[in-house]
Design a protein around this motif. Structure first.
Motif, PDB file in Angstrom:
ATOM      1  N   ASP A 126       0.813  -1.220   0.000  1.00  0.00           N
ATOM      2  CA  ASP A 126       0.000   0.000   0.000  1.00  0.00           C
ATOM      3  C   ASP A 126       0.846   1.270   0.000  1.00  0.00           C
ATOM      4  N   LEU A 127       2.125   1.163  -0.268  1.00  0.00           N
ATOM      5  CA  LEU A 127       3.051   2.273  -0.033  1.00  0.00           C
ATOM      6  C   LEU A 127       2.968   3.341  -1.126  1.00  0.00           C
ATOM      7  N   ASP A 128       2.680   4.587  -0.726  1.00  0.00           N
ATOM      8  CA  ASP A 128       2.679   5.729  -1.639  1.00  0.00           C
ATOM      9  C   ASP A 128       4.015   6.460  -1.646  1.00  0.00           C
ATOM     10  N   MET A 129       4.693   6.506  -0.490  1.00  0.00           N
ATOM     11  CA  MET A 129       5.911   7.303  -0.387  1.00  0.00           C
ATOM     12  C   MET A 129       6.887   6.657   0.585  1.00  0.00           C
ATOM     13  N   LEU A 130       8.142   6.631   0.178  1.00  0.00           N
ATOM     14  CA  LEU A 130       9.240   6.153   1.007  1.00  0.00           C
ATOM     15  C   LEU A 130      10.184   7.329   1.192  1.00  0.00           C
ATOM     16  N   PHE A 131      10.354   7.770   2.438  1.00  0.00           N
ATOM     17  CA  PHE A 131      11.052   9.022   2.722  1.00  0.00           C
ATOM     18  C   PHE A 131      12.261   8.747   3.606  1.00  0.00           C
ATOM     19  N   TYR A 132      13.449   9.130   3.132  1.00  0.00           N
ATOM     20  CA  TYR A 132      14.668   8.957   3.926  1.00  0.00           C
ATOM     21  C   TYR A 132      15.111  10.306   4.472  1.00  0.00           C
ATOM     22  N   ALA A 133      15.665  10.308   5.690  1.00  0.00           N
ATOM     23  CA  ALA A 133      16.040  11.555   6.356  1.00  0.00           C
ATOM     24  C   ALA A 133      17.371  11.380   7.067  1.00  0.00           C
ATOM     25  N   GLY A 134      18.034  12.491   7.319  1.00  0.00           N
ATOM     26  CA  GLY A 134      19.262  12.476   8.097  1.00  0.00           C
ATOM     27  C   GLY A 134      20.533  12.394   7.273  1.00  0.00           C
ATOM     28  N   ALA A 135      20.470  11.759   6.143  1.00  0.00           N
ATOM     29  CA  ALA A 135      21.612  11.639   5.225  1.00  0.00           C
ATOM     30  C   ALA A 135      21.074  11.125   3.902  1.00  0.00           C
ATOM     31  N   SER A 136      21.932  11.103   2.903  1.00  0.00           N
ATOM     32  CA  SER A 136      21.503  10.624   1.596  1.00  0.00           C
ATOM     33  C   SER A 136      21.412   9.102   1.587  1.00  0.00           C
ATOM     34  N   LEU A 137      20.416   8.588   0.903  1.00  0.00           N
ATOM     35  CA  LEU A 137      20.260   7.146   0.744  1.00  0.00           C
ATOM     36  C   LEU A 137      21.319   6.643  -0.235  1.00  0.00           C
ATOM     37  N   ALA A 138      21.977   5.554   0.113  1.00  0.00           N
ATOM     38  CA  ALA A 138      22.990   4.987  -0.772  1.00  0.00           C
ATOM     39  C   ALA A 138      22.347   4.559  -2.092  1.00  0.00           C
ATOM     40  N   PRO A 139      23.024   4.775  -3.223  1.00  0.00           N
ATOM     41  CA  PRO A 139      22.432   4.432  -4.527  1.00  0.00           C
ATOM     42  C   PRO A 139      21.991   2.979  -4.640  1.00  0.00           C
ATOM     43  N   ASP A 140      22.770   2.045  -4.057  1.00  0.00           N
ATOM     44  CA  ASP A 140      22.382   0.635  -4.171  1.00  0.00           C
ATOM     45  C   ASP A 140      21.100   0.358  -3.392  1.00  0.00           C
ATOM     46  N   VAL A 141      20.922   1.027  -2.247  1.00  0.00           N
ATOM     47  CA  VAL A 141      19.700   0.843  -1.467  1.00  0.00           C
ATOM     48  C   VAL A 141      18.516   1.450  -2.223  1.00  0.00           C
ATOM     49  N   TRP A 142      18.729   2.634  -2.797  1.00  0.00           N
ATOM     50  CA  TRP A 142      17.693   3.290  -3.619  1.00  0.00           C
ATOM     51  C   TRP A 142      17.225   2.350  -4.737  1.00  0.00           C
ATOM     52  N   ASN A 143      18.175   1.830  -5.489  1.00  0.00           N
ATOM     53  CA  ASN A 143      17.842   0.967  -6.629  1.00  0.00           C
ATOM     54  C   ASN A 143      17.171  -0.330  -6.182  1.00  0.00           C
ATOM     55  N   ASP A 144      17.680  -0.928  -5.105  1.00  0.00           N
ATOM     56  CA  ASP A 144      17.111  -2.188  -4.633  1.00  0.00           C
ATOM     57  C   ASP A 144      15.673  -2.000  -4.161  1.00  0.00           C
ATOM     58  N   LEU A 145      15.408  -0.898  -3.453  1.00  0.00           N
ATOM     59  CA  LEU A 145      14.047  -0.656  -2.963  1.00  0.00           C
ATOM     60  C   LEU A 145      13.084  -0.430  -4.131  1.00  0.00           C
ATOM     61  N   GLN A 146      13.547   0.280  -5.151  1.00  0.00           N
ATOM     62  CA  GLN A 146      12.694   0.472  -6.326  1.00  0.00           C
ATOM     63  C   GLN A 146      12.383  -0.863  -7.007  1.00  0.00           C
ATOM     64  N   GLU A 147      13.408  -1.678  -7.168  1.00  0.00           N
ATOM     65  CA  GLU A 147      13.208  -2.973  -7.829  1.00  0.00           C
ATOM     66  C   GLU A 147      12.279  -3.870  -7.006  1.00  0.00           C
ATOM     67  N   MET A 148      12.449  -3.880  -5.703  1.00  0.00           N
ATOM     68  CA  MET A 148      11.579  -4.686  -4.844  1.00  0.00           C
ATOM     69  C   MET A 148      10.136  -4.220  -4.943  1.00  0.00           C
TER      70      MET A 148
END
Length: 603
Positions: free
Chosen positions: A323-345
């Motif tokens: 049901d996820l509309d938005m995934l929001f990271y805070a405090g520092a930049s999200l690592a590119p590999d984590v960004w890509n993996d979450l999108q693919e998942m």
């Protein structure tokens, strides 16, 4: 399809290379006070869940109808006890349903509430910060969730003479919230006096460079910020959002942004007692299996741990993204590999990935001022001004700017500190944030801004060349993942840039401790390879020359960790001055000389 508002940034160039940015979108009329949200949803969705916390194998849920009834009863108890605008209420325990209701009750009748990090109360060595805050705030009442757990803090001399309020396990001289709710009084006059300029809360800054400052947070600041969110993210109002969240309420993001976002939109906040720490992350996984969110807020390390768990746990992945509309990271930049993996998942679970985004703001700005409210092609983009915010960019170099902001969500000043308040604003009334940024694309304002460090944390080498320590640290955390929990960039007034690494347990395992640092022989090649790749062909101000791995974790009791969980770099370097000297000594078994080892490895 998720509904996003398009970017439409207006730019104005001023004297001295100053750039002014604002959104072309108008700011919707905000409500006047947080109780307006509560009344609305208690009427429209009385059976809808507002707050929930774990209870046994399920959740204890508080509906909007119940919340309004309980908030009014607690507010009546506060008024009967003489509480008002000049009698702050100090909260020394963490997130809970009762804490949330008490916060809203205080705001309902104009009592400033002051939530602080519970570590200040629970860690004896950190109680000096609690004493300082109590002296500054002078609260009339102190709340703790559990009278036994917090007995030591409540017994402190600094908290004596105040009414001690607890939810359970009341000791001698303590009152329970249930008792307070039976102490009824007429609250109509007090409630009617609350308006946009009423102080809702006083939030303490982290104290990373000095004692914590009390940020006055008005009803207007909180209500405007939620109107800005809803203007930027229309999907927030298309269905009631749901959030499973651990971010602490003593911090502006958890307590003002996330809490109020659920309240403003008629959403449900499920309190996650876990967090991204080895002993607690399993609880977060369990809570996200029991209840999923339409929005997910977390720090980058939390999302990385969630990613790793979802690789092993298909059911968690399916539930998390359903049901996820938005995934929001805070405090520092999200690592590119984590960004890509979450999108693919996400795309394995559903047809469309959620908006993966972040924003920028401070305790003094309620918090959001910039927001990346349209899909981006990479992490680290902070976004564009929200409606109603004016951003002044004052040039530091040709492509780097100090950020200053002005708008209705900006704070009026620091509590009982007129000098710091005066120094915080420039001649045009812009708040001077001390943060630096660059443009993603100088030819297109709609591409947004990127963080480029804290100006106060930058330093000069002995050569006079500036080192952008904050920006370098963020890049290094990506380069050293998953070995480094955090890093401290060193080199002020020295010839070379150095690095102190706070290791993850995996990196520390098996290393031999030697007087505050680890013998790096076992991991020298790996670290050297990573850092040499990071250095590339950078000049002296961007190259790491020396590395040390700290064997003693940063200590909150010693002030090395702030209430927000960030490192206090100045305190660490001062407290560990002998280690800093070893880092720059000619030879030490605990120090990696990057260039020398790199040459050996390549020979």
């Amino acid at each position: 399809m998720t509904n996003y508002m398009t970017h439409d940034v207006r730019r104005e160039d001023a004297e001295g290379g100053v750039i002014l940015l604002r959104s072309a979108h108008s700011l919707p009329e905000p409500v006047a006070r947080s109780s307006d949200w509560l009344h609305r949803w208690a009427e429209e969705r009385p059976q809808g869940v507002f707050l929930a916390e774990r209870s046994g194998t399920g959740w204890r849920e508080e509906t909007y109808g119940e919340a309004l009834e309980h908030v009014r009863a607690i507010a009546a108890g506060l008024v009967s006890r003489g509480m008002g605008p000049d009698t702050p209420l100090l909260v020394i325990s963490g997130n809970s349903v009762t804490h949330g209701l008490l916060s809203l009750a205080s705001q309902y009748v104009g009592v400033p509430i002051v939530p602080v990090a519970e570590q200040y109360a629970l860690i004896p060595g950190a109680q000096a910060q609690l004493r300082y805050i109590a002296d500054l705030i002078d609260p009339a009442m102190v709340y703790a969730e559990d009278g036994e757990v917090f007995a030591s803090a409540l017994a402190m001399e600094a908290l004596s003479g105040r009414l001690h309020l607890v939810a359970r396990n009341a000791g001698q001289g303590m009152m329970t919230v249930d008792d307070l709710m039976r102490d009824g009084a007429d609250i109509s006059e007090a409630a009617a006096s609350v308006g946009p300029d009423t102080v809702a809360k006083i939030l303490m800054t982290s104290g990373s460079t000095s004692h914590p400052k009390g940020v006055i947070t008005t009803q207007r600041m909180m209500c405007v910020n939620q109107a800005q969110y809803q203007r930027a993210l229309p999907f927030l109002t298309e269905r009631p959002p749901r959030l499973v969240d651990w971010l602490p309420w003593n911090h502006v993001f958890g307590g003002s942004s996330n809490f109020n976002q659920m309240l403003a939109c008629g959403g449900a906040l499920y309190i996650d007692a876990g967090k991204p720490a080895p002993a607690l992350i399993g609880k977060s996984f369990e809570n996200n299996m029991l209840m999923n969110g339409t929005i997910a807020y977390n720090v980058p390390v939390g999302f990385a741990q969630l990613r790793d768990e979802m690789r092993r746990n298909e059911a968690l992945k399916q539930n998390f993204f359903a049901d996820l509309d938005m995934l929001f990271y805070a405090g520092a930049s999200l690592a590119p590999d984590v960004w890509n993996d979450l999108q693919e998942m996400a795309l394995e679970v559903r047809d469309e990935a959620p908006l993966i985004t972040t924003s920028w703001g401070l305790t003094e700005t309620a918090p959001a001022c910039l927001f990346q409210h349209f899909p981006a092609d990479r992490p680290g983009i902070l976004g564009v001004p929200l409606a109603g915010v004016e951003v002044k960019l004052v040039p530091e170099t040709d492509d780097r700017y100090e950020v200053r902001v002005r708008g209705p969500n900006i704070f009026p000043g620091y509590f009982r500190d007129p000098e710091r308040t005066r120094d915080a604003f420039d001649e045009d009334g812009f708040f001077c944030t001390g943060d630096a940024m660059t443009f993603v694309d100088p030819s297109d304002m709609n591409r947004g801004l990127r963080f480029d460090g804290r100006i106060s944390e930058d330093f000069k080498l002995a050569s006079g060349i500036w080192v952008r320590a904050t920006a370098m640290r963020l890049d290094l955390l990506v380069a050293l993942a998953p070995l480094a929990q955090d890093v401290i960039v060193t080199g002020e007034a020295r010839d070379e840039v150095g690095l102190m690494i706070v290791p993850t347990p995996a990196l520390a395992k098996g290393l031999e401790e030697s007087s505050g640092a680890f013998d790096v022989g076992a991991v020298a090649d790996d670290l050297c390879t990573r850092v040499a790749a990071f250095n590339g062909d950078k000049g002296s101000s961007g190259r790491i020359a020396r590395i040390m791995i700290l064997s003693e974790p940063p200590s909150m009791a010693e002030g090395e960790i702030t209430a927000k969980g960030n490192l206090n770099f100045r305190k660490i370097l001062n407290r560990r001055a002998p280690l800093l000297e070893r880092l720059y000594a000619p030879a030490d078994p605990c120090v990696i000389r990057v260039d020398e080892l790199s040459v050996q490895n390549n020979a």
